[in-house]
Design an enzyme around this catalytic site. Structure first.
Site, PDB file in Angstrom:
ATOM      1  N   GLU A  63      -7.501  -7.149 -45.995  1.00  0.00           N
ATOM      2  CA  GLU A  63      -6.523  -6.199 -45.432  1.00  0.00           C
ATOM      3  C   GLU A  63      -5.145  -6.427 -46.054  1.00  0.00           C
ATOM      4  O   GLU A  63      -4.410  -5.485 -46.339  1.00  0.00           O
ATOM      5  CB  GLU A  63      -6.493  -6.365 -43.907  1.00  0.00           C
ATOM      6  N   HIS A  64      -4.787  -7.687 -46.284  1.00  0.00           N
ATOM      7  CA  HIS A  64      -3.514  -8.008 -46.959  1.00  0.00           C
ATOM      8  C   HIS A  64      -3.559  -7.616 -48.439  1.00  0.00           C
ATOM      9  O   HIS A  64      -2.618  -7.039 -48.967  1.00  0.00           O
ATOM     10  CB  HIS A  64      -3.232  -9.515 -46.874  1.00  0.00           C
TER      11      HIS A  64
ATOM     12  N   HIS B 108      -9.703 -10.215 -42.975  1.00  0.00           N
ATOM     13  CA  HIS B 108      -8.257 -10.189 -42.727  1.00  0.00           C
ATOM     14  C   HIS B 108      -7.493 -10.359 -44.044  1.00  0.00           C
ATOM     15  O   HIS B 108      -6.495  -9.674 -44.298  1.00  0.00           O
ATOM     16  CB  HIS B 108      -7.892 -11.306 -41.738  1.00  0.00           C
TER      17      HIS B 108
ATOM     18  N   GLU C 147       0.847 -16.346 -40.921  1.00  0.00           N
ATOM     19  CA  GLU C 147       0.487 -15.524 -39.752  1.00  0.00           C
ATOM     20  C   GLU C 147      -0.337 -16.358 -38.769  1.00  0.00           C
ATOM     21  O   GLU C 147      -0.125 -16.307 -37.554  1.00  0.00           O
ATOM     22  CB  GLU C 147      -0.301 -14.303 -40.238  1.00  0.00           C
TER      23      GLU C 147
END
Length: 920
Positions: free
Chosen positions: A26-27, A23, A104
């Protein structure tokens, strides 16, 4: 112009010592590339040319997507491809972007659906990837690695090098360019994506993750929201390979049926349940190469919660009936026919969603089924289909089921805590007497049976000749002092579908909300067959009245509309149903208000809109206890005093008529004119365990014309990327930061919102940072070149010139005009003309005027600052009372702000803008 790329790797591949790395990557890949090194360069390029981008990480796949205007598509594609060819992932961006990942995660913590997933995943066998913490946060990606002396930067690059390889990436591109041109561009640009030749991550040998002693138990859980819910879940072998039969879809169709003879029909009659959903969502969590979930989720009433074992027994009785009868060819073929109709006459879905679906389907299906594999049921054959469905049904037994029961009443009885989200729960064996009852000679219930043949399935798909002339915009075909009806023939998309939309106006009071909820309940069973046949209906207690919307194949649509109108005309409610919904509505209000963003909106509109019933006041009124008699009297008055606005659009050649009525349309809310000062209202969040805060800074303009609204849209478009860069990327204040145009009942304004965490920043600091951003943005605006101004104007014009991709877009736009009684059906054309005449000086002047000494500014802060625990536990263990708003003291750090400590006292003496519509 839309593109999506799917990488065949996700959080299942996270290393054990760096949870959330997939994750985080992905950022990070978006933070500049060797060819285009600017950290926010891609976002800035897209915003400048009317585009956007996003990404998401699942268990075994990661999807990236973007859209942009046509003439900039090839350059955008090249800029985007560089993230997969040579991303910079610069070291000093790592710490900052960890904060975005952490925010998030913090925003996800108060979500019951995410909490259930994490708790469910924790039940998997030790070492199975289902048990991994897929989100990642500051602890797993920053603090722990520092302690363990792990070089996150090095590991991040190694993960990218190992897993972001061309041979398991799939790409979908949608554009008006010729296919040959698109292929040429894709080959030219993406051929540089490295291919390491390593085998794709494979988890297909890790089957039966939930074959453990922790499964097949009863888990009692304390939810964040006030809700009673029962989840019955089975972990089945992976079902994806049976996509041509779709066994779980067939079973969920029957389990989730709401008509006569269904589980939910019986539960509703007993006043035990409000809703039931069954099936598999086909997300990576629900379906992957190691297992497939089949889950039944039931929203229980208070009485249903007390009888949850009996509720579970009804489910097992229905499943036993399905197992006894076996797969039914009639029902399978009915589902096939409905879905084939919908596929054949489908409208274009949102293009971004479409390219995302296609690039993911390319990972799952053979190429001949890329477009249909996730949608169609291909065949029913007694040999194959029947055996596949029977095999899945045979596994849905009481012995293999796991029960999860959520209720606020479990507070204080749940000593266990899930590690990452802090969810309070307990685990116990299912009592032997119930298990014996369910697994023994379980008697079938005579009230449960398969659905009858569906009379709502369309069979006539002819296009109707119109008895009205073809027009570009809706025409008024009925008008009286009680109602007004608009009609437009579909002369563009030419599909056998239609929309009927109606709003009888009514003030949004508690009795109105109750009426709409009970009307929905009364309709649920008789209208369910229509829903199954792809006819959609929606009843909403909207701001100014009841919103009724029906859409779908026009052949049977009038049947559904008349059914709804008949139920409204003959409205009734039993005492049991009235009590059930009075209690449920109270929970609904509460569950809305515990979300900081919803509470912030409620408080802002309570200040701005005169005579508004806020959610807090509705909650108070409901607590005071309205009676059944009051509801029936309200219902009688509502039906006797209707003023309705309607729109009929699509494949129709005649429309509805109104009978003669007498009442005038009620005036909509009038808006308070804020004094030319800075006012601040600070309110305590109702969920003391929620670390999330929200700050919205709103600048009021006034009841101005269409031209000014368009100018404000242009301003916010200019502001979007710098806002993200300043407040999120550089200041790392939170995951969600955004500017917005505000049209509050005809009064214009704009705002900047930041969702942050009380554990990291106090709201005064966030407000000051927003002001810093606005000051820096003002300087950027002054330095704006004519070329940059023209580019942004052109981008907004292009967005407004975009053709509708499906009839629903045109309907929504026309309905907005009818429902707000503005009727400017050519609004887009007028806005485009206004944009073409706009000047840079006008934009700068407008911004400076609204930010100057005489600005009408309102700040709303929702926070839990100073609370014990500061958000460590987001469960409902410390709810505040909704009976009154708790105001926090105004901060000395904002000396120019006037504190609003009492909203009625503040608004009492203020002038109101005249009622106004933006029509010019």
């Amino acid at each position: 112009y839309f593109t999506a790329l799917c990488v065949g790797v996700g959080s299942f591949s996270d290393p054990g010592d760096l949870p959330g790395l997939a994750h985080f990557l992905e950022h990070m890949v978006f933070m500049g590339s060797e060819k285009y090194p600017s950290e926010n360069g891609f976002d800035a390029f897209l915003k400048k040319h009317g585009g956007s981008d996003n990404a998401s990480t699942d268990c075994e796949r990661t999807i990236f997507q973007f859209d942009v205007q046509r003439k900039n598509f090839k350059e955008a594609l090249d800029r985007w491809a560089q993230f997969f060819i040579c991303p910079l992932m610069i070291r000093d961006a790592i710490d900052r972007e960890v904060e975005a990942v952490d925010s998030e995660y913090q925003l996800a913590k108060p979500s019951d659906s995410h909490r259930k997933e994490m708790l469910f995943g924790s039940l998997a066998k030790p070492g199975h990837p289902m048990g991994k913490f897929c989100w990642g946060n500051a602890q797993t990606l920053k603090q722990e690695p520092k302690k363990q002396k792990i070089n996150v930067y090095k590991r991040l690059r190694a993960f990218w090098k190992k897993h972001y390889s061309a041979h398991y990436m799939t790409l979908a591109v949608q554009s008006k360019e010729k296919l040959d041109t698109l292929e040429e561009w894709v080959r030219e640009i993406f051929s540089k994506v490295p291919n390491n030749g390593l085998p794709k991550p494979d988890f297909s040998d890790m089957l039966d993750p939930f074959d453990t002693p922790a499964f097949c138990k009863l888990y009692r859980v304390v939810p964040v929201r006030k809700v009673h819910a029962l989840n019955i879940t089975w972990a089945l072998p992976p079902q994806e390979k049976y996509y041509r039969v779709k066994p779980l879809h067939y079973i969920s169709w029957l389990i989730g049926h709401e008509g006569t003879g269904s589980i939910l029909s019986l539960l509703r009659k007993k006043c035990w349940a409000l809703a039931l959903f069954g099936g598999n969502s086909e997300t990576g969590f629900d379906q992957n190469t190691t297992y497939s979930i089949f889950s039944i989720s039931i929203t229980l009433t208070d009485e249903g919660f007390q009888n949850f074992y009996q509720v579970t027994q009804l489910v097992f009785q229905y499943l036993k009936m399905l197992q006894t009868l076996g797969p039914q060819q009639r029902i399978y073929e009915e589902i096939q026919r409905i879905e084939a109709n919908e596929f054949h006459y489908q409208e274009q879905i949102d293009p971004i969603e479409y390219v995302e679906d296609i690039c993911e389907n390319m990972q799952l299906f053979p190429k001949e089924d890329f477009l249909t594999g996730d949608q169609l049921m291909f065949e029913f054959s007694p040999e194959v289909s029947s055996s596949v469905i029977s095999a899945a049904l045979s596994l849905l037994t009481p012995e293999k089921a796991n029960l999860m029961l959520l209720s606020p009443e479990h507070e204080g009885q749940c000593p266990l805590r899930e590690k990452w989200f802090g969810t309070q729960y307990s685990m116990e064996d299912i009592p032997p007497e119930w298990m014996e009852r369910w697994t023994g000679d379980l008697q079938l219930n005579n009230d449960l049976h398969l659905p009858a043949e569906n009379k709502f399935i369309a069979t006539d798909f002819t296009l109707k000749p119109s008895d009205c002339p073809d027009t570009d915009f809706p025409v008024r075909i009925a008008d009286s002092d009680r109602g007004c009806l608009w009609y437009k023939k579909d002369n563009k998309f030419k599909i056998p579908k239609g929309w009927i939309l109606l709003t009888p106006f009514c003030p949004p009071v508690v009795l109105f909300d109750l009426l709409v909820n009970i009307l929905g309940h009364n309709l649920a069973e008789p209208a369910y067959e229509a829903e199954v046949a792809q006819l959609e209906y929606k009843l909403v207690a909207a701001e100014h009245g009841l919103f009724i919307k029906v859409k779908g194949f026009n052949h049977k649509l009038p049947l559904l509309f008349h059914l709804i109108i008949d139920h409204l005309a003959d409205f009734s409610a039993s005492p049991g149903v009235f009590s059930m919904f009075a209690e449920q509505l109270k929970k609904t209000y509460f569950n809305i208000l515990i979300k900081p963003d919803k509470l912030s909106k409620d408080v802002r509109l309570l200040i701005l809109e005169h005579s508004r019933w806020s959610m807090v006041e509705k909650y108070q009124a409901l607590t005071a206890g309205p009676t059944m008699e009051e509801l029936m009297e309200f219902s009688r008055r509502f039906r006797a005093e209707l003023y309705a606005e309607g729109l009929v659009q699509g494949n129709f050649n005649s429309a509805l008529q109104f009978s003669k009525l007498s009442e005038e349309v009620p005036v909509m809310f009038r808006v308070v004119e804020l004094p030319p000062k800075h006012h601040i209202c600070k309110v305590k969040s109702l969920n003391k365990g929620d670390a999330n805060s929200e700050v919205t800074v709103y600048y009021q303009s006034g009841p101005k014309a269409l031209r000014e609204h368009t100018l404000m849209e242009l301003l916010v478009m200019h502001m979007d990327e710098p806002c993200f860069d300043f407040l999120r990327t550089k200041e790392t204040l939170g995951y969600h930061v955004y500017p917005t145009c505000r049209n509050t009942s005809g009064v214009l304004g704009f705002s900047v919102t930041v969702e942050t965490q009380a554990t990291k920043f106090n709201t005064e600091l966030v407000e000051l940072k927003i002001e810093e951003f606005l000051a820096s943005f003002g300087e950027k605006l002054n330095a704006l070149t004519e070329e940059a101004f023209t580019t942004q104007v052109t981008a907004l014009v292009k967005l407004k010139e975009c053709e509708d991709t499906h009839l629903g877009e045109e309907v929504d736009r026309n309905w907005a005009e009818v429902a707000t009684q503005q009727y400017v059906f050519d609004r887009l054309n007028r806005e485009i003309e206004a944009l073409k005449q706009m000047t840079k000086a006008e934009l700068i002047s407008w911004f400076q005027d609204h930010r100057g000494q005489n600005s009408h500014k309102l700040s709303v802060h929702v926070s839990n600052e100073g609370e014990e625990g500061k958000g460590e536990d987001a469960s409902g263990s410390a709810y505040g009372e909704v009976s009154k708003l708790t105001f926090l003291p105004a901060s000395a750090k904002l000396p120019d702000a006037v504190a609003i400590m009492d909203i009625p006292a503040f608004t009492a003496g203020l002038p109101l803008f005249p009622y106004h519509k933006i029509v010019q």
